[in-house]
Design a protein around this motif. Structure first.
Motif, PDB file in Angstrom:
ATOM      1  N   SER A 103       0.811  -1.207   0.000  1.00  0.00           N
ATOM      2  CA  SER A 103       0.000   0.000   0.000  1.00  0.00           C
ATOM      3  C   SER A 103       0.845   1.257   0.000  1.00  0.00           C
ATOM      4  O   SER A 103       0.326   2.340  -0.182  1.00  0.00           O
ATOM      5  CB  SER A 103      -0.953  -0.016   1.194  1.00  0.00           C
ATOM      6  N   GLU A 104       2.161   1.096   0.233  1.00  0.00           N
ATOM      7  CA  GLU A 104       3.024   2.280   0.237  1.00  0.00           C
ATOM      8  C   GLU A 104       3.135   2.822  -1.175  1.00  0.00           C
ATOM      9  O   GLU A 104       3.151   2.076  -2.139  1.00  0.00           O
ATOM     10  CB  GLU A 104       4.421   1.928   0.740  1.00  0.00           C
ATOM     11  N   THR A 105       3.274   4.071  -1.297  1.00  0.00           N
ATOM     12  CA  THR A 105       3.435   4.705  -2.589  1.00  0.00           C
ATOM     13  C   THR A 105       4.904   4.834  -2.892  1.00  0.00           C
ATOM     14  O   THR A 105       5.722   5.014  -2.001  1.00  0.00           O
ATOM     15  CB  THR A 105       2.789   6.098  -2.601  1.00  0.00           C
ATOM     16  N   LYS A 106       5.217   4.693  -4.158  1.00  0.00           N
ATOM     17  CA  LYS A 106       6.606   4.813  -4.571  1.00  0.00           C
ATOM     18  C   LYS A 106       6.899   6.258  -4.888  1.00  0.00           C
ATOM     19  O   LYS A 106       6.133   6.926  -5.566  1.00  0.00           O
ATOM     20  CB  LYS A 106       6.874   3.940  -5.791  1.00  0.00           C
ATOM     21  N   THR A 107       8.028   6.657  -4.429  1.00  0.00           N
ATOM     22  CA  THR A 107       8.419   8.038  -4.674  1.00  0.00           C
ATOM     23  C   THR A 107       9.225   8.103  -5.945  1.00  0.00           C
ATOM     24  O   THR A 107       9.767   7.096  -6.412  1.00  0.00           O
ATOM     25  CB  THR A 107       9.275   8.563  -3.499  1.00  0.00           C
ATOM     26  N   PRO A 108       9.345   9.249  -6.523  1.00  0.00           N
ATOM     27  CA  PRO A 108      10.157   9.380  -7.728  1.00  0.00           C
ATOM     28  C   PRO A 108      11.613   9.001  -7.457  1.00  0.00           C
ATOM     29  O   PRO A 108      12.295   8.498  -8.328  1.00  0.00           O
ATOM     30  CB  PRO A 108      10.031  10.860  -8.099  1.00  0.00           C
TER      31      PRO A 108
ATOM     32  N   LYS B  33      13.805   6.310  -9.591  1.00  0.00           N
ATOM     33  CA  LYS B  33      15.111   6.700 -10.137  1.00  0.00           C
ATOM     34  C   LYS B  33      16.179   5.736  -9.637  1.00  0.00           C
ATOM     35  O   LYS B  33      17.067   5.333 -10.397  1.00  0.00           O
ATOM     36  CB  LYS B  33      15.438   8.131  -9.747  1.00  0.00           C
ATOM     37  N   THR B  34      16.095   5.354  -8.375  1.00  0.00           N
ATOM     38  CA  THR B  34      17.058   4.413  -7.804  1.00  0.00           C
ATOM     39  C   THR B  34      16.978   3.076  -8.523  1.00  0.00           C
ATOM     40  O   THR B  34      18.001   2.475  -8.882  1.00  0.00           O
ATOM     41  CB  THR B  34      16.810   4.226  -6.300  1.00  0.00           C
ATOM     42  N   VAL B  35      15.781   2.596  -8.777  1.00  0.00           N
ATOM     43  CA  VAL B  35      15.594   1.323  -9.488  1.00  0.00           C
ATOM     44  C   VAL B  35      16.160   1.428 -10.898  1.00  0.00           C
ATOM     45  O   VAL B  35      16.847   0.522 -11.384  1.00  0.00           O
ATOM     46  CB  VAL B  35      14.105   0.924  -9.501  1.00  0.00           C
ATOM     47  N   GLN B  36      15.898   2.529 -11.569  1.00  0.00           N
ATOM     48  CA  GLN B  36      16.414   2.718 -12.926  1.00  0.00           C
ATOM     49  C   GLN B  36      17.941   2.768 -12.920  1.00  0.00           C
ATOM     50  O   GLN B  36      18.592   2.183 -13.784  1.00  0.00           O
ATOM     51  CB  GLN B  36      15.843   3.991 -13.553  1.00  0.00           C
ATOM     52  N   LEU B  37      18.509   3.465 -11.948  1.00  0.00           N
ATOM     53  CA  LEU B  37      19.970   3.538 -11.856  1.00  0.00           C
ATOM     54  C   LEU B  37      20.572   2.166 -11.556  1.00  0.00           C
ATOM     55  O   LEU B  37      21.603   1.779 -12.127  1.00  0.00           O
ATOM     56  CB  LEU B  37      20.393   4.556 -10.789  1.00  0.00           C
ATOM     57  N   LEU B  38      19.930   1.404 -10.671  1.00  0.00           N
ATOM     58  CA  LEU B  38      20.412   0.047 -10.379  1.00  0.00           C
ATOM     59  C   LEU B  38      20.333  -0.843 -11.616  1.00  0.00           C
ATOM     60  O   LEU B  38      21.264  -1.601 -11.925  1.00  0.00           O
ATOM     61  CB  LEU B  38      19.614  -0.570  -9.231  1.00  0.00           C
ATOM     62  N   ALA B  39      19.231  -0.752 -12.342  1.00  0.00           N
ATOM     63  CA  ALA B  39      19.066  -1.555 -13.556  1.00  0.00           C
ATOM     64  C   ALA B  39      20.107  -1.165 -14.599  1.00  0.00           C
ATOM     65  O   ALA B  39      20.721  -2.029 -15.246  1.00  0.00           O
ATOM     66  CB  ALA B  39      17.664  -1.384 -14.118  1.00  0.00           C
ATOM     67  N   LYS B  40      20.323   0.151 -14.731  1.00  0.00           N
ATOM     68  CA  LYS B  40      21.319   0.628 -15.691  1.00  0.00           C
ATOM     69  C   LYS B  40      22.708   0.146 -15.287  1.00  0.00           C
ATOM     70  O   LYS B  40      23.488  -0.304 -16.128  1.00  0.00           O
ATOM     71  CB  LYS B  40      21.282   2.158 -15.760  1.00  0.00           C
TER      72      LYS B  40
END
Length: 123
Positions: free
Chosen positions: A7-12, A16-23
């Motif tokens: 139920s928690e909302t994801k913050t921008p 961004k952290t997920v995208q940076l980790l994936a990159k």
């Protein structure tokens, strides 16, 4: 202790952290995977070449074995021909001896008849 709830909302910042980790993961693993893929293609091509060479060599070997078998058969033909000539010559010699013996037998029989015919007249 606070856990992550659905139920928690994801913050921008989280996105961004997920995208940076994936990159970062992609930057870390993509070059070796591309290199491995290139090497696998090269190995596959070389394997196909080697397979083709093996098949060609196998055919050559089979041809050589067939040639060896053919050579052996031809040698057998020559040997058997020599044996046949020897047997034929022996048979011809035997035939001549039989004719000679038949001729001698006829002469002996003729001489025996002549003796038999001459014997009663002398007695």
């Amino acid at each position: 202790m606070e856990g992550v709830n659905s139920s928690e909302t994801k913050t921008p910042e989280d996105s961004k952290t997920v995208q940076l980790l994936a990159k970062g993961i992609l930057e870390l693993y993509e070059p070796p995977l591309v290199t491995i893929n290139t090497h696998l293609k090269e190995l596959t091509e070389k394997q196909e070449e080697v397979h083709g060479m093996i098949v060609t060599e196998k055919r050559k070997l089979e041809d050589l074995q067939n040639d060896a078998m053919l050579d052996a058969l031809l040698a057998d033909i020559a040997t058997n021909r020599e044996k046949l000539v020897t047997i034929s010559n022996s048979m011809i010699g035997l035939h001549k001896r039989v004719q000679s013996l038949q001729s001698r037998a006829a002469n002996v029989e003729k001489a025996a008849k002549n003796r038999a015919a001459n014997k009663p007249t002398t007695s």
